[in-house]
Design an enzyme around this catalytic site. Structure first.
Site, PDB file in Angstrom:
ATOM      1  N   ASN A  90       0.799  -1.226   0.000  1.00  0.00           N
ATOM      2  CA  ASN A  90       0.000   0.000   0.000  1.00  0.00           C
ATOM      3  C   ASN A  90       0.833   1.278   0.000  1.00  0.00           C
ATOM      4  O   ASN A  90       0.353   2.322  -0.434  1.00  0.00           O
ATOM      5  CB  ASN A  90      -0.923  -0.031   1.231  1.00  0.00           C
ATOM      6  CG  ASN A  90      -1.584   1.300   1.472  1.00  0.00           C
ATOM      7  OD1 ASN A  90      -2.501   1.686   0.746  1.00  0.00           O
ATOM      8  ND2 ASN A  90      -1.108   2.035   2.477  1.00  0.00           N
ATOM      9  N   TYR A 155       2.852   9.430 -11.497  1.00  0.00           N
ATOM     10  CA  TYR A 155       1.917   8.752 -10.587  1.00  0.00           C
ATOM     11  C   TYR A 155       0.982   7.802 -11.337  1.00  0.00           C
ATOM     12  O   TYR A 155       0.959   6.596 -11.040  1.00  0.00           O
ATOM     13  CB  TYR A 155       1.143   9.785  -9.754  1.00  0.00           C
ATOM     14  CG  TYR A 155       0.228   9.141  -8.744  1.00  0.00           C
ATOM     15  CD1 TYR A 155       0.737   8.471  -7.629  1.00  0.00           C
ATOM     16  CD2 TYR A 155      -1.153   9.181  -8.903  1.00  0.00           C
ATOM     17  CE1 TYR A 155      -0.100   7.848  -6.710  1.00  0.00           C
ATOM     18  CE2 TYR A 155      -1.998   8.571  -7.988  1.00  0.00           C
ATOM     19  CZ  TYR A 155      -1.465   7.909  -6.893  1.00  0.00           C
ATOM     20  OH  TYR A 155      -2.299   7.288  -5.993  1.00  0.00           O
ATOM     21  N   LYS A 159       0.795   3.535 -11.390  1.00  0.00           N
ATOM     22  CA  LYS A 159      -0.390   2.739 -11.047  1.00  0.00           C
ATOM     23  C   LYS A 159      -0.836   1.850 -12.233  1.00  0.00           C
ATOM     24  O   LYS A 159      -1.402   0.781 -12.016  1.00  0.00           O
ATOM     25  CB  LYS A 159      -1.526   3.651 -10.564  1.00  0.00           C
ATOM     26  CG  LYS A 159      -1.185   4.412  -9.267  1.00  0.00           C
ATOM     27  CD  LYS A 159      -0.828   3.494  -8.102  1.00  0.00           C
ATOM     28  CE  LYS A 159      -0.648   4.245  -6.784  1.00  0.00           C
ATOM     29  NZ  LYS A 159      -0.336   3.359  -5.648  1.00  0.00           N
TER      30      LYS A 159
END
Ligand code: NAD
Length: 247
Positions: A90, A155, A159
């Protein structure tokens, strides 16, 4: 739902990670939380013990980019509790810097924590899970892993890569009894979103069909389902938890 299971949650000191740690503990798991600094790890453990002194929680300040440190983390958890059932990758950092303003190393820093660290922890944890012929690996993706975002390209790129790891490893590790899934949160009220500033937050809020930011608990609930035996036939899934923002 997780009685007797042993879990590691990276980035477990606050936000989505902390809620996930607490939710797993409330459901009977033993949990090792990881943070980048000992001070924040200790604070998170104190906060948990104040809620319930019987929580079976330990903490580590681990450099997730140092494979020796990651090996030690997994080794210490297995030495304490005898096994490892669930890994939640996470820990992550955001970025919203326009391309023309990015400085050298900025892109690499995001990719390092959001992708390489996920790989490092998964590689080490999967060795234990393979021996048990059982395990669950969960990754925190993002709603921006579908269409990107208007600035801070590292970013969303990171992902997209998390989704790639999730789907590829779900296929590769299924034969060893290991399920691999991700949750793709929408806008969740944590420090990461707080850092965006009032104007951006107001703009974002208008784009959410359910009419509110998500709570860290909304994501923890999704992780709980995916970690549990209720999801025993779910693998390779990127579960959107975003109030229909990306629908
Ligand atoms: P947060 O900033 O509140 O927490 C981030 C966590 O990552 C912290 O526990 C921190 O200790 C850890 N971390 C940061 N840098 C680290 C490093 N170098 N080494 C180890 N740990 C480090 O953020 P959050 O919103 O709870 O984010 C958690 C995850 O959720 C991230 O992967 C993030 O990309 C993802 N996410 C968040 C949102 C959101 O709206 N908040 C949306 C989509 C995805």
């Amino acid at each position: 739902m997780l009685k007797g299971k042993v879990a590691i949650v990276t980035g477990g000191t606050r936000g989505i990670g902390f809620s996930t740690v607490q939710t797993f503990l409330d459901n009977g798991a033993k949990v090792a939380l990881c943070g980048s600094r000992q001070e924040t790890v200790d604070k998170a453990l104190q906060k948990l013990k104040a809620v319930n002194p019987d929580y079976d929680a330990i903490g580590f300040a681990t450099d997730l980019l140092d494979t020796k440190d990651v090996k030690k983390l997994i080794g210490d958890v297995v030495a304490k509790w005898g096994t490892l059932d669930i890994l939640v990758n996470n820990a992550g950092i955001g970025n919203s810097t326009p391309l023309y303003d990015q400085v050298e190393g900025e892109f690499a820093k995001v990719i390092a924590l959001n992708v390489q660290a996920v790989y490092n922890c998964t590689k080490e944890a999967s060795e234990i899970m393979r021996q048990n012929h059982s395990g669950v690996i969960l990754n925190t993706s993002s709603m921006v892993s579908l269409y990107g975002q208007p600035a801070g390209c590292g970013y969303p790129t990171s992902k997209f890569a998390v989704n790639g790891l999730t789907k590829s490893l779900a296929r590769e590790l299924a034969k060893d009894g290991i399920r691999v899934n991700a949750v793709a949160p929408g806008v969740i009220a944590t420090d990461m979103v707080e850092a965006l500033g009032e104007e951006m937050k107001a703009r974002l809020a208008k784009t959410i069909p359910l009419g509110r930011f998500g709570e860290a608990q909304d994501i923890a609930n999704a992780f709980l389902f995916l970690a549990s035996d209720l999801a025993s036939y779910v693998t390779g899934e990127i579960l959107s938890v975003d109030g229909a923002t990306m629908t």
